[in-house]
Write a protein that holds these residues in place. Structure first.
Motif, PDB file in Angstrom:
ATOM      1  N   UNK A   1       0.830  -1.205   0.000  1.00  0.00           N
ATOM      2  CA  UNK A   1       0.000   0.000   0.000  1.00  0.00           C
ATOM      3  C   UNK A   1       0.867   1.259   0.000  1.00  0.00           C
ATOM      4  N   UNK A   2       1.958   1.225   0.764  1.00  0.00           N
ATOM      5  CA  UNK A   2       2.869   2.371   0.789  1.00  0.00           C
ATOM      6  C   UNK A   2       3.582   2.530  -0.555  1.00  0.00           C
ATOM      7  N   UNK A   3       3.993   1.427  -1.158  1.00  0.00           N
ATOM      8  CA  UNK A   3       4.631   1.504  -2.469  1.00  0.00           C
ATOM      9  C   UNK A   3       3.663   2.059  -3.504  1.00  0.00           C
ATOM     10  N   UNK A   4       2.437   1.648  -3.437  1.00  0.00           N
ATOM     11  CA  UNK A   4       1.431   2.180  -4.347  1.00  0.00           C
ATOM     12  C   UNK A   4       1.256   3.677  -4.158  1.00  0.00           C
ATOM     13  N   UNK A   5       1.122   4.090  -2.907  1.00  0.00           N
ATOM     14  CA  UNK A   5       0.919   5.507  -2.631  1.00  0.00           C
ATOM     15  C   UNK A   5       2.100   6.360  -3.059  1.00  0.00           C
ATOM     16  N   UNK A   6       3.325   5.860  -2.814  1.00  0.00           N
ATOM     17  CA  UNK A   6       4.501   6.645  -3.160  1.00  0.00           C
ATOM     18  C   UNK A   6       4.734   6.672  -4.661  1.00  0.00           C
ATOM     19  N   UNK A   7       4.838   5.508  -5.283  1.00  0.00           N
ATOM     20  CA  UNK A   7       5.191   5.449  -6.705  1.00  0.00           C
ATOM     21  C   UNK A   7       4.059   5.970  -7.574  1.00  0.00           C
ATOM     22  N   UNK A   8       2.860   5.434  -7.400  1.00  0.00           N
ATOM     23  CA  UNK A   8       1.751   5.886  -8.237  1.00  0.00           C
ATOM     24  C   UNK A   8       1.323   7.306  -7.873  1.00  0.00           C
ATOM     25  N   UNK A   9       1.506   7.653  -6.596  1.00  0.00           N
ATOM     26  CA  UNK A   9       1.207   9.031  -6.197  1.00  0.00           C
ATOM     27  C   UNK A   9       2.125  10.018  -6.889  1.00  0.00           C
TER      28      UNK A   9
END
Length: 255
Positions: free
Chosen positions: A187-195
């Motif tokens: 979830x953190x990787x999604x938020x950081x990279x896709x964010x």
């Protein structure tokens, strides 16, 4: 041969040019209180194991956004390479006119990137430098640096998130398989990279609307390949754009 040095807040990029060929590019950590002899020891060892004779280096160009280290590297270059470095700053010929409210406050690396991009593409450009900070530098079709945007870098944002929360762990920055993370790390990787992909696409889209002609969009910096792989907004990915720009400006001034 020409040694080019880009001194950033997190890392220092080094390149060796033999004519117009980049023979090697290296990266070392920025350590504010390291002395010239310490940096020299590290650099000379890296050159040796990459088969570069330091005596073959007779020219140096550098840009720096860390003022205390600028003189450190200038001293190092004079002592160990017997070369008086060209330090990019106010008054240096770059081929790019700076159309900012205060031209002297623009970071040297941003100007170097702008000069390199315009030299390569001869058109309006947006250079997105994905490093310690995320900068969006805009060059007009006539070769003028007209401004841009600055946001925190993805690594700074990730560190801030983990340092200000009790239960979120440090994570490796890479893109997860899908946006819906099925674990805290994903979830953190999604938020950081896709964010950050969303941030890039959003700001580039806004800048495009303010330009009279379509720009070429170039990604550079340490996180360029990671983030460029997740979006189609970039026309080119050039991790060594700053090194190329330093070579360009050196010969522009020392011809």
């Amino acid at each position: 041969m020409l040694l080019v040095i880009d001194i950033g807040n997190t890392s220092i990029s080094l390149g060796i040019y033999d004519g117009d060929k980049l023979k090697i590019s290296l990266r070392v950590a920025t350590v504010l209180h390291r002395m010239p002899d310490e940096y020299a020891s590290l650099m000379l060892h890296l050159l040796e194991i990459n088969g570069i004779d330091r005596k073959s280096i007779d020219k140096v160009a550098l840009c720096s956004v860390v003022p205390p280290l600028t003189s450190t590297f200038e001293d190092l270059c004079r002592k160990y390479f017997n070369a008086d470095p060209l330090t990019i700053g106010a008054g240096t010929k770059t081929g790019v006119k700076i159309r900012m409210d205060n031209p002297r406050e623009v970071g040297a690396d941003r100007i170097v990137n702008a000069a390199a991009a315009f030299h390569l593409y001869h058109t309006a450009c947006i250079v997105v430098d994905l490093g310690t900070g995320t900068t969006f530098d805009t060059v007009s079709a006539s070769g003028e640096f007209i401004g841009g945007a600055i946001a925190p870098g993805i690594n700074i944002a990730a560190e801030a998130l983990t340092s200000r929360t009790s239960m979120l762990p440090r994570i490796e920055l890479h893109a997860p398989e899908k946006a819906i993370g099925t674990s805290t790390v994903k979830a953190m990787q999604s938020g950081m990279v896709f964010g950050y992909v969303g941030l890039i696409e959003g700001i580039v889209g806004r800048i495009r609307k303010e330009l009279p002609s379509p720009p070429t969009v170039i990604a550079t910096g340490g996180y360029a390949e990671l983030l460029a792989s997740e979006t189609k907004v970039f026309d080119a990915v050039s991790p060594d754009l700053t090194l190329f720009g330093l070579r360009l400006i050196y010969y522009m001034n020392r011809a």
